[in-house]
Design an enzyme around this catalytic site. Sequence first.
Site: not given
Ligand code: LLP
Length: 424
Positions: A279, A282, A323, A349
């Site tokens: 899944e 990013r 973050y 602001c």
């Molecule tokens: N699957 C599940 C169940 C998830 O909770 C997430 C991300 C992903 C897949 C995808 O994860 P990735 O491959 O993108 O790491 N807003 C934060 C990132 C939060 C990710 C939460 N879950 C940021 O900007 O770094």
Amino acid sequence: MHHFDLKNGALHAEDVPLELIADEVGTPAYVYSTATLKRHYGLLRAAADAHREALGEALIAFAVKANANLSVLATLAKLGSGADTVSEGEIRRALASGVPAERIIFSGVGKTDMELAFAIGVGVRQINVESGAELDRLIAVAHAMDARPAVAIRVNPNVGAGGHAKITTGGKGDKFGVPADEAMRLYARASASSHVTPVGLACHIGSQIVDLSPLEAAFQVLRQMTLDLRAHGHAVTRLDLGGGLGVPYSGGSTPPSPADYVAMAARVLQGLDVEAAFEPGRLLAANAGVLLSRVIQVNERSDGQRFLVLDAAMNDLMRPALYDAFHDIRAVQPLGGEDQAYNVVGPVCETGDTFARDRILPPLEADDLVVFTGAGAYGAVMASEYNSRPLIPEVLVDGDRWAVIRPRPTYEDMLDREPFADWL
Ligand code: LLP
């Protein structure tokens, strides 16, 4: 790797000068590269295909939360991508973009009965159940619909990892999934129900993970649980390995490659005869997008501080404020001259509206264009209208063609959404 490069001294998205997009669409704006999306998906697909024996016909389900734009999803859907979704809205976006229901996974810690019914109704591939309370509600909803959806139990493997505490999901106290022993019991409960079919296990331990060892530890937990469940007579045919692999946000960092990551997963799953799902959010989208912004002015203060004030702000790209995330900043038309240290800020602001402190950049002045790289994931999706700044547009480039894939709302659009209370 990405497709935002200097050509004749000016930064392009593939073959399109970013200055052209800025002139025609205005700034700030998100700009995405089709070639980069395709490349990232292709790398992961090729790695998974090279390990068919261990991973089966692995599903790559793009995590829609990372970039939910319909054209981005359609680009990936055309390549065969599935979708990892966490709300009815995301399921609807995936379906509207051409992702078939049988490639949609529905995850999330708090799905409402209405969302569960919707997912069952459209026939998603699998619902990842995250708690006993949710399993009970799902069984009741499925019973009422006389349906029998496939479910996976999301395990919290007690291995937290990730680029920041706020994006760690697999640690003991994190709200996601259930501990291994409870997952075993839930699996048995699901097996005993005639209104769900347990097909496997799922996990996701965090995001922006730049070391394979915590991922490997989590996958080992899934492997052992699969063996234990089978020893108790349960069928386990799918393992959903989550997302989480980190990406390079600056030239200096080199996270593990998708090929190494998939090879590690294949090693752990070898001989289990399961179908894997990945899944990634990013990994596919981050470096396929930039946030394009114009310098409003440079504030040179008497105390020696130099502020580069941009027209983009924390409401457009939340990650640095939320973050302390690092995004590379590049000049679109870098001129000669000595590099300078800038505090890079937006017009909102709050002091939190600071993208970078003491960032070394080429000399910049009012009206110059810059980009934030690595902004294709968790950029536009997390934007808000804070300070009454309308959401910014999104543009998709493909070779020498480009299209506005979400237009900038007008101020009238923004005001017209809010009816006055009738006593005013
Ligand atoms: N699957 C599940 C169940 C998830 O909770 C997430 C991300 C992903 C897949 C995808 O994860 P990735 O491959 O993108 O790491 N807003 C934060 C990132 C939060 C990710 C939460 N879950 C940021 O900007 O770094």
